[in-house]
Design a protein around this motif. Structure first.
Motif, PDB file in Angstrom:
ATOM      1  N   ASP A 104     -13.059   3.725   2.053  1.00 64.48           N
ATOM      2  CA  ASP A 104     -12.259   2.451   2.197  1.00 64.48           C
ATOM      3  C   ASP A 104     -10.974   2.947   1.246  1.00 64.48           C
TER       4      ASP A 104
ATOM      5  N   ARG B  79      -7.305   3.026   2.803  1.00 62.10           N
ATOM      6  CA  ARG B  79      -6.368   1.641   3.020  1.00 62.10           C
ATOM      7  C   ARG B  79      -5.349   1.662   2.120  1.00 62.10           C
TER       8      ARG B  79
ATOM      9  N   LYS C   2      -2.624   2.532   0.755  1.00 63.40           N
ATOM     10  CA  LYS C   2      -1.433   3.507   1.138  1.00 63.40           C
ATOM     11  C   LYS C   2      -0.404   3.681  -0.061  1.00 63.40           C
TER      12      LYS C   2
END
Length: 102
Positions: free
Chosen positions: A20, A23, A25
């Motif tokens: 997870d 995600r 970034k």
């Protein structure tokens, strides 16, 4: 503002690196140290292109270091502690002849 995250998990079991986090970034610092992580470092960690610091030390990770980590152009600090086992199943402090411990 520096984007930092430290994943905190109970110390009673072992876990794998949570996918997870990929995600996130804009993450600049990721501290996954001392979490009793097992398994391999996912190659997808190379998607964290803004990462400046990655700490995976003091875990029980196995396998190769993914080449995608080497492609992180902003990465300045990578913390790994290599734990080696000898054939006698005892901790060993001698690195492979091609490995350099710093």
């Amino acid at each position: 503002i520096e984007s930092t995250t430290q994943i905190v998990q109970p110390n009673t079991n072992s876990y794998e690196i949570p996918l997870d986090i990929l995600r996130l970034k804009n993450l600049k610092k990721l501290d996954l140290s001392k979490l009793k992580l097992k398994g391999s470092i996912p190659r997808e960690i190379g998607l964290l292109e803004n990462l400046v610091e990655l700490n995976l030390s003091q875990n029980q990770l196995t396998g190769e270091i993914p080449s995608s980590i080497g492609e992180l152009s902003n990465l300045e600090f990578l913390y790994l502690i290599v734990y080696l086992k000898c054939h006698q199943k005892k901790p060993c402090c001698k690195p492979h002849h091609s490995m350099q411990l710093l």
